[in-house]
Each structure stands twice: as structure tokens, then as C-alpha cells.
Motif scaffolding. Structure first.
Motif, PDB file in Angstrom:
ATOM      1  N   ILE A 218       1.009  -1.358  -0.110  1.00 16.17           N
ATOM      2  CA  ILE A 218       0.089   0.062  -0.092  1.00 16.17           C
ATOM      3  C   ILE A 218       0.676   1.269  -0.216  1.00 16.17           C
ATOM      4  N   TYR A 239      -3.611  -0.387  -8.132  1.00 12.23           N
ATOM      5  CA  TYR A 239      -4.976  -0.777  -7.659  1.00 12.23           C
ATOM      6  C   TYR A 239      -5.613   0.272  -6.650  1.00 12.23           C
ATOM      7  N   CYS A 240      -6.664   0.713  -7.167  1.00 12.40           N
ATOM      8  CA  CYS A 240      -7.697   1.644  -6.247  1.00 12.40           C
ATOM      9  C   CYS A 240      -8.279   1.146  -5.359  1.00 12.40           C
ATOM     10  N   LEU A 241      -7.956   1.059  -3.920  1.00 11.73           N
ATOM     11  CA  LEU A 241      -8.709   0.339  -2.823  1.00 11.73           C
ATOM     12  C   LEU A 241      -9.806   1.302  -2.250  1.00 11.73           C
ATOM     13  N   SER A 242     -10.451   0.738  -1.297  1.00 16.15           N
ATOM     14  CA  SER A 242     -11.277   1.480  -0.487  1.00 16.15           C
ATOM     15  C   SER A 242     -10.881   2.437   0.396  1.00 16.15           C
ATOM     16  N   LYS A 245      -7.468   4.385  -0.348  1.00 20.94           N
ATOM     17  CA  LYS A 245      -5.801   3.913  -0.364  1.00 20.94           C
ATOM     18  C   LYS A 245      -5.843   3.301  -1.638  1.00 20.94           C
TER      19      LYS A 245
END
Length: 267
Positions: A218, A239-242, A245
Motif C-alpha cells: 500500500i 489498484y485503487c482500494l477502498s 487507499k
């Protein structure tokens, strides 16, 4: 009458002597385009071999011509008159006059102008993590260093290239030419989610895909790399996380000297 005849005889003998010693400095061989510039240099009128720097255009480098100057037998290589340069040299590459190309900072644009002059825009670039000496970006902990930090380049850097990625699109990228990541802009650097990645290629080193490690991290100073020294980041998949993040599926490979890598395959 005898005095006048004596003077004429003396002058004739002197001219004959210099004419016999005068080397053949007239340009020979194929002539290059252009003309010799006008020379206003005042010199003594003598013919010495050390004053002859060339005997034809073929003795001169590039577009230069073999031109005479001063008085006597004097030649040298000079740029032809009225012949502007048609190319510009920037970051080891050649560009045509009028051609536009990206600057080394990745955000400004340069243009090749007349006489080979390069002019670049002066926009303020996005801040980020760019290594000053183009060494590899590292996410391994180092004493007194924050994450990420810069390592020493594994060899003389011969070229670099900027790659634009988007954190909203999980598209993998890999540095070309067996290069490594030597910097990246703020994540993200704009509202569209773009990130500018700088790749560097060092001379005399390379890697093999069999010695690459893939891991997920991350974008955080607390997220470290599990690799050992000698492994450099060569590519990633964003990767676009929740919860706002951003994560990266990184690829780090072990760089070796080209000679050592050849010995490995011989075994």
C-alpha cells in the motif's frame, strides 16, 4: 640600367624559390556543400607546412570545409558560411529543427530551434519522489532514511524514460530496456488519477525474469518491501482500494553485472 636589371633578376629568383617550396594546398577530393566564409585575418605571407591544417574537405569533420585564410599557404577546417544546423542534441538524442519533444523532467516540452538551440517551457512540475542521481527507488528500510528512499545507481545511467500510469486503471507497466524505477510523481498527481513514473537504464547491468519477486504494498511509509539488497523495482500494477487507499502489485528483480549473468547461464 645594370642596377634595374639586377633588381629584376633578384626578385625573379626569390619568386622562383618560394614557388618551388610552395606546397599544394588547393582543396582536393569531393567538395562538401556550402562556401568558405570571408576571412579578415592578417598574417605574414609565408608558406610553412605547420600552417596547412587540411588539404581538402575530406580532412574536416562533419559539415566543416577546408578553407584558406590570411596570406600565404594557410588552411584550416571551419563551418561553411550561411549553413544553419539542422539538428539539435538533447539527452543523447538528435531532433530535427522545429521538432518538439518532452523535457527530462517529464512535464515540460522542448523545441529544437535554429542553429541547434533547444528551448524548453518552464512549468512547475508536480512534486514526488525522484532520485537526484537516477538511482533505484527502494521501499526497504534504511537507517536514517524514510520510505521510499533512493539507492546508488548500479552503473552509469545511459538513458531514462517517463511512463504515465493511472491508478484508476489496473494496467501493468514495465520499465523498457531492462530498466528500473528511479522516481515517480505524487500519487496521484492530478484529479484524473495519473502518476508519472521515471524509468532509468544503467550500463553494464541487467536482470532475468526468473529472479524477480512479486509482492503487494500500500502506498504508505509503513508498507515495506520484502526483497533483499540487489533487487530493484522494475514494474507494477496499480489498484485503487477502498477508503482512498492506493495499492501496487510490484515487481522487483535482482540486477547483476552482464558478465556475472553470462557466467550464471554457462553453469
Amino acid at each position: 640600367m645594370n642596377l634595374a636589371f639586377t633588381v629584376i633578376l633578384f626578385v625573379t629568383s626569390v619568386l622562383a624559390t618560394y614557388a618551388s617550396r610552395r606546397p599544394n594546398y588547393r582543396p582536393v577530393g569531393k567538395q562538401k556543400p556550402g562556401r568558405c566564409p570571408v576571412s579578415n585575418i592578417i598574417t605574414t605571407c609565408d608558406c610553412r607546412p605547420e600552417n596547412i591544417k587540411c588539404r581538402g574537405d575530406q580532412d574536416c569533420p562533419g559539415v566543416q570545409k577546408c578553407c584558406s585564410f590570411g596570406c600565404g599557404c594557410r588552411t584550416r577546417c571551419v563551418n561553411p558560411a550561411g549553413r544553419p544546423r539542422k539538428v539539435c542534441r538533447y539527452n543523447i538524442k538528435l531532433y530535427r529543427v522545429g521538432q518538439r519533444f518532452p523535457a527530462t523532467d517529464g512535464c515540460n516540452t522542448c523545441r529544437c530551434g535554429a542553429q541547434g538551440r533547444v528551448t524548453c517551457s518552464k512549468r512547475k512540475c508536480a512534486t514526488g519522489n525522484f532520485c537526484d542521481r537516477e538511482g533505484p527507488i527502494s521501499f526497504r528500510p534504511r537507517y536514517g532514511k524514510s520510505i521510499p528512499n533512493c539507492l546508488r545507481a548500479p552503473g552509469p545511467v545511459k538513458r531514462h524514460k517517463f511512463i504515465n500510469i493511472n491508478i484508476n486503471k489496473s494496467v501493468p507497466y514495465r520499465c523498457p530496456g531492462k530498466g528500473y524505477v528511479c522516481g515517480y510523481s505524487r500519487v496521484p498527481r492530478d484529479k484524473q488519477g495519473n502518476v508519472l513514473v521515471k524509468c532509468c537504464t544503467a550500463q553494464g547491468v541487467s536482470y532475468d525474469d526468473s529472479e524477480c519477486v512479486r509482492y503487494f504494498r500500500i502506498e504508505s511509509p509503513k508498507s515495506l518491501s520484502p526483497t533483499k539488497p540487489g533487487y530493484f523495482l522494475v514494474g507494477s500494477t496499480p489498484y485503487c482500494l477502498s477508503k482512498n487507499k492506493i495499492g501496487f502489485f510490484n515487481v522487483e528483480c535482482r540486477f547483476r553485472k552482464v558478465k556475472d549473468q553470462q557466467k550464471k547461464y554457462r553453469r
